[in-house]
Enzyme design. Structure first.
Site, PDB file in Angstrom:
ATOM      1  N   CYS A  88      23.552  50.958  20.588  1.00 22.06           N
ATOM      2  CA  CYS A  88      22.901  49.767  21.140  1.00 22.06           C
ATOM      3  C   CYS A  88      22.107  50.104  22.405  1.00 22.06           C
ATOM      4  CB  CYS A  88      23.972  48.709  21.449  1.00 22.06           C
ATOM      5  SG  CYS A  88      23.244  47.180  22.047  1.00 22.06           S
TER       6      CYS A  88
ATOM      7  N   CYS B  46      25.550  47.028  28.774  1.00 27.01           N
ATOM      8  CA  CYS B  46      26.773  46.285  29.106  1.00 27.01           C
ATOM      9  C   CYS B  46      27.864  47.295  29.522  1.00 27.01           C
ATOM     10  CB  CYS B  46      27.226  45.457  27.909  1.00 27.01           C
ATOM     11  SG  CYS B  46      25.883  44.483  27.186  1.00 27.01           S
TER      12      CYS B  46
ATOM     13  N   CYS C  53      30.983  48.186  27.329  1.00 27.16           N
ATOM     14  CA  CYS C  53      30.865  48.292  25.871  1.00 27.16           C
ATOM     15  C   CYS C  53      30.808  49.715  25.326  1.00 27.16           C
ATOM     16  CB  CYS C  53      29.638  47.521  25.391  1.00 27.16           C
ATOM     17  SG  CYS C  53      29.621  47.438  23.579  1.00 27.16           S
TER      18      CYS C  53
ATOM     19  N   CYS D  74      34.295  37.174  11.089  1.00 27.23           N
ATOM     20  CA  CYS D  74      33.234  37.302  12.091  1.00 27.23           C
ATOM     21  C   CYS D  74      32.581  38.678  11.996  1.00 27.23           C
ATOM     22  CB  CYS D  74      33.835  37.083  13.476  1.00 27.23           C
ATOM     23  SG  CYS D  74      32.610  37.167  14.771  1.00 27.23           S
TER      24      CYS D  74
ATOM     25  N   CYS E 225      31.351  33.573  10.836  1.00 27.85           N
ATOM     26  CA  CYS E 225      30.869  33.654  12.215  1.00 27.85           C
ATOM     27  C   CYS E 225      30.055  34.936  12.331  1.00 27.85           C
ATOM     28  CB  CYS E 225      32.069  33.697  13.155  1.00 27.85           C
ATOM     29  SG  CYS E 225      31.625  33.986  14.870  1.00 27.85           S
TER      30      CYS E 225
ATOM     31  N   CYS F  46      30.401  29.642  19.811  1.00 27.01           N
ATOM     32  CA  CYS F  46      31.595  30.353  20.258  1.00 27.01           C
ATOM     33  C   CYS F  46      31.169  31.145  21.484  1.00 27.01           C
ATOM     34  CB  CYS F  46      32.064  31.294  19.147  1.00 27.01           C
ATOM     35  SG  CYS F  46      33.343  32.432  19.681  1.00 27.01           S
TER      36      CYS F  46
ATOM     37  N   ARG G  38      40.593  31.276  22.170  1.00 23.01           N
ATOM     38  CA  ARG G  38      40.991  32.460  21.374  1.00 23.01           C
ATOM     39  C   ARG G  38      41.463  33.630  22.233  1.00 23.01           C
ATOM     40  NH1 ARG G  38      36.541  32.939  18.396  1.00 23.01           N
ATOM     41  NH2 ARG G  38      37.443  31.258  17.187  1.00 23.01           N
TER      42      ARG G  38
HETATM   43  N1  SAM Z   1      25.805  42.923  20.471  1.00 21.08           N
HETATM   44  C1  SAM Z   1      26.185  41.571  20.411  1.00 21.08           C
HETATM   45  C2  SAM Z   1      26.268  40.917  21.770  1.00 21.08           C
HETATM   46  O1  SAM Z   1      26.404  41.608  22.757  1.00 21.08           O
HETATM   47  O2  SAM Z   1      26.177  39.680  21.817  1.00 21.08           O
HETATM   48  C3  SAM Z   1      27.479  41.310  19.655  1.00 21.08           C
HETATM   49  C4  SAM Z   1      28.676  42.201  19.822  1.00 21.08           C
HETATM   50  S1  SAM Z   1      29.401  42.300  21.435  1.00 21.08           S
HETATM   51  C5  SAM Z   1      30.414  43.717  21.247  1.00 21.08           C
HETATM   52  C6  SAM Z   1      30.449  40.904  21.562  1.00 21.08           C
HETATM   53  C7  SAM Z   1      31.299  40.748  22.787  1.00 21.08           C
HETATM   54  O3  SAM Z   1      32.402  41.653  22.761  1.00 21.08           O
HETATM   55  C8  SAM Z   1      30.689  41.006  24.140  1.00 21.08           C
HETATM   56  O4  SAM Z   1      29.905  39.953  24.607  1.00 21.08           O
HETATM   57  C9  SAM Z   1      31.923  41.165  25.019  1.00 21.08           C
HETATM   58  O5  SAM Z   1      32.306  39.905  25.544  1.00 21.08           O
HETATM   59  C10 SAM Z   1      32.979  41.680  24.044  1.00 21.08           C
HETATM   60  N2  SAM Z   1      33.374  43.062  24.366  1.00 21.08           N
HETATM   61  C11 SAM Z   1      32.687  44.181  24.094  1.00 21.08           C
HETATM   62  N3  SAM Z   1      33.328  45.285  24.545  1.00 21.08           N
HETATM   63  C12 SAM Z   1      34.474  44.852  25.132  1.00 21.08           C
HETATM   64  C13 SAM Z   1      35.553  45.497  25.788  1.00 21.08           C
HETATM   65  N4  SAM Z   1      35.575  46.819  25.974  1.00 21.08           N
HETATM   66  N5  SAM Z   1      36.570  44.739  26.259  1.00 21.08           N
HETATM   67  C14 SAM Z   1      36.535  43.394  26.088  1.00 21.08           C
HETATM   68  N6  SAM Z   1      35.544  42.726  25.483  1.00 21.08           N
HETATM   69  C15 SAM Z   1      34.513  43.439  25.014  1.00 21.08           C
HETATM   70  C1  DTB Z   2      34.610  38.288  21.508  1.00 16.03           C
HETATM   71  O1  DTB Z   2      34.523  37.552  22.494  1.00 16.03           O
HETATM   72  N1  DTB Z   2      35.429  39.325  21.405  1.00 16.03           N
HETATM   73  C2  DTB Z   2      35.229  40.015  20.165  1.00 16.03           C
HETATM   74  C3  DTB Z   2      34.210  39.116  19.434  1.00 16.03           C
HETATM   75  N2  DTB Z   2      33.879  38.150  20.420  1.00 16.03           N
HETATM   76  C4  DTB Z   2      33.015  39.700  18.846  1.00 16.03           C
HETATM   77  C5  DTB Z   2      34.801  41.430  20.343  1.00 16.03           C
HETATM   78  C6  DTB Z   2      35.729  42.239  21.180  1.00 16.03           C
HETATM   79  C7  DTB Z   2      35.251  43.644  21.174  1.00 16.03           C
HETATM   80  C8  DTB Z   2      36.165  44.574  21.908  1.00 16.03           C
HETATM   81  C9  DTB Z   2      35.652  45.956  21.936  1.00 16.03           C
HETATM   82  C10 DTB Z   2      35.484  46.586  20.591  1.00 16.03           C
HETATM   83  O2  DTB Z   2      36.393  46.527  19.738  1.00 16.03           O
HETATM   84  O3  DTB Z   2      34.452  47.248  20.391  1.00 16.03           O
HETATM   85 FE1  SF4 Z   3      25.119  46.110  22.779  1.00 17.87          FE
HETATM   86 FE2  SF4 Z   3      27.696  46.184  23.331  1.00 17.87          FE
HETATM   87 FE3  SF4 Z   3      26.046  44.863  24.947  1.00 17.87          FE
HETATM   88 FE4  SF4 Z   3      26.555  43.886  22.459  1.00 17.87          FE
HETATM   89  S1  SF4 Z   3      28.001  44.114  24.148  1.00 17.87           S
HETATM   90  S2  SF4 Z   3      24.573  44.067  23.489  1.00 17.87           S
HETATM   91  S3  SF4 Z   3      26.808  45.826  21.344  1.00 17.87           S
HETATM   92  S4  SF4 Z   3      26.045  47.100  24.568  1.00 17.87           S
END
Ligand code: SAM
Ligand code: DTB
Ligand code: SF4
Length: 343
Positions: free
Chosen positions: A50, A54, A57, A94, A126, A186, A258
């Site tokens: 990506c 973030c 992430c 989802c 979702c 959500c 959730r």
């Molecule tokens: N790329 C899309 C976005 O950012 O909207 C969808 C997937 S993204 C991984 C969805 C959510 O996962 C993020 O907004 C964040 O709140 C959560 N998330 C990602 N990595 C995480 C982590 N290491 N710990 C907790 N929550 C995480």
């Molecule tokens: C949300 O708030 N938490 C979920 C879902 N929406 C998409 C994702 C959590 C991702 C945690 C890190 C991972 O497994 O990559």
């Molecule tokens: Fe990309 Fe992760 Fe940010 Fe979603 S949360 S936009 S997958 S870097």
């Protein structure tokens, strides 16, 4: 819903924890069947690579997290995973993609096929695919997307320390497009990213003042992943996690709250207290998107021990008879309120 002020949220947030949990449990019981928990399962349909930054992430291309990148899955693979989740009792599926925004073209068309297939199985669908335009939101609605996850993640003030490649207002715009298309929103956030209590208060305040309020609110505890800038963050204190959940429940009484990322590090007893404090939804299955989650078996045992059971799909769309008593519940006495039971 009357707008709530930040001072009111702050007063609520700083209340003694057990008073807060007690009030949250009352709000929960007045608005939901307290025995019911929504079981949702996640699948990463496009993993890693990506372009966003973030800081939490593991899927951001710029951090070396050792993640195996995967192109967009084939529809058949996704439908098999959805069937497995359904068989295990999950009612919402989802699909998440490591995209900055939804790319128009073949990829999106394939996702819409996936949506149609999962919907045909009777599960709530979702998606969480990054930023979406009004036109994309309308196409998702047509294909059968029930809810769209797009998190604010943190307060507006703390946001710039976590993400620089898209703005808080970009996120609000996507949420608007989703809700204008008639898709259920959500939207939640993450705690444990070095934010202050004031930041958590501001996030909860912002979520509660979205119009309409989100239908579901994921509360994630940061999963610190090696290679990301937040890898060394201290784990969240489970009592603070419960406090955040309780405030979310009181401010957004009708929402599904959730328990999202982070449950692997939260003791079972604290998870039980989170259900008492108003949480009524979890992600099930041993993987979130890329990180670990308690497996189906662990959650089944946990729910059994607590006397909880799964919520049917599409329940919010089924018109429930007004059987509530003086407490306002529609649970037909499941809240324990004598007036509801007598009604
Ligand atoms: N790329 C899309 C976005 O950012 O909207 C969808 C997937 S993204 C991984 C969805 C959510 O996962 C993020 O907004 C964040 O709140 C959560 N998330 C990602 N990595 C995480 C982590 N290491 N710990 C907790 N929550 C995480
Ligand atoms: C949300 O708030 N938490 C979920 C879902 N929406 C998409 C994702 C959590 C991702 C945690 C890190 C991972 O497994 O990559
Ligand atoms: Fe990309 Fe992760 Fe940010 Fe979603 S949360 S936009 S997958 S870097």
């Amino acid at each position: 819903m009357k707008p709530v002020s930040i001072a009111e949220v702050s007063t609520l947030y700083h209340r003694p924890l057990l008073d807060l949990v007690f009030e949250a449990a009352q709000a929960h019981r007045a608005n939901h069947d307290p025995r019911e928990v929504q079981l949702c399962t996640l699948l990463s349909i496009k993993t890693g690579g990506c372009p966003e930054d973030c800081a939490y992430c593991p899927q951001a291309a710029r951090y070396d997290t050792g993640l195996n990148k995967e192109l967009l899955l084939q529809t058949e693979q996704v439908l098999q995973a959805a069937q497995k989740a359904k068989t295990a009792g999950s009612t919402r599926f989802c699909m998440g993609a490591a995209w900055r925004e939804i790319p128009d073209g073949k990829g999106f068309n394939r996702v819409l096929d996936m949506v149609r297939g999962v919907k045909a199985m009777g599960m709530e669908v979702c998606c969480t695919l990054g930023m979406a335009t009004p036109d994309q939101a309308a196409r998702m609605k047509d294909a059968g997307v029930y809810a769209y996850n797009h998190n604010l993640d943190t307060s507006r003030e703390h946001y710039d320390d976590i993400i620089s490649t898209r703005t808080y207002d970009d996120r609000l715009q996507t949420l608007q497009a989703i809700s204008d298309a008639g898709i259920s929103v959500c939207c939640g956030g993450i705690i444990g990213m070095g934010e202050s209590h004031q930041d958590r208060i501001a996030l909860l305040w912002q979520l509660a003042n979205l119009n309409p309020q989100p239908e579901s609110v994921p509360i994630n505890a940061l999963v610190p992943v090696a290679g990301t800038p937040l890898a060394e963050q201290e784990k969240v204190d489970p009592m603070e996690w419960i406090r955040t959940i309780a405030v979310a429940r009181i401010l957004m009484p009708r929402a599904m709250v959730r328990l999202s990322a982070g449950r692997m590090d939260i003791p079972e007893s604290a998870q039980a207290m989170a259900f008492l404090a108003g949480a009524n939804s979890i992600f099930t299955g041993d993987k979130l998107l890329t990180t670990a989650n308690p497996d189906f078996d662990f959650d089944k045992k946990l729910l059994d021990k607590l006397g909880l059971h799964g919520r049917p799909s599409y329940k919010a769309d089924i018109t429930e008879p007004a059987i509530g008593g003086a407490c306002g519940t529609k649970t037909g006495g499941a809240c324990g309120c004598a007036s509801a039971a007598a009604a």
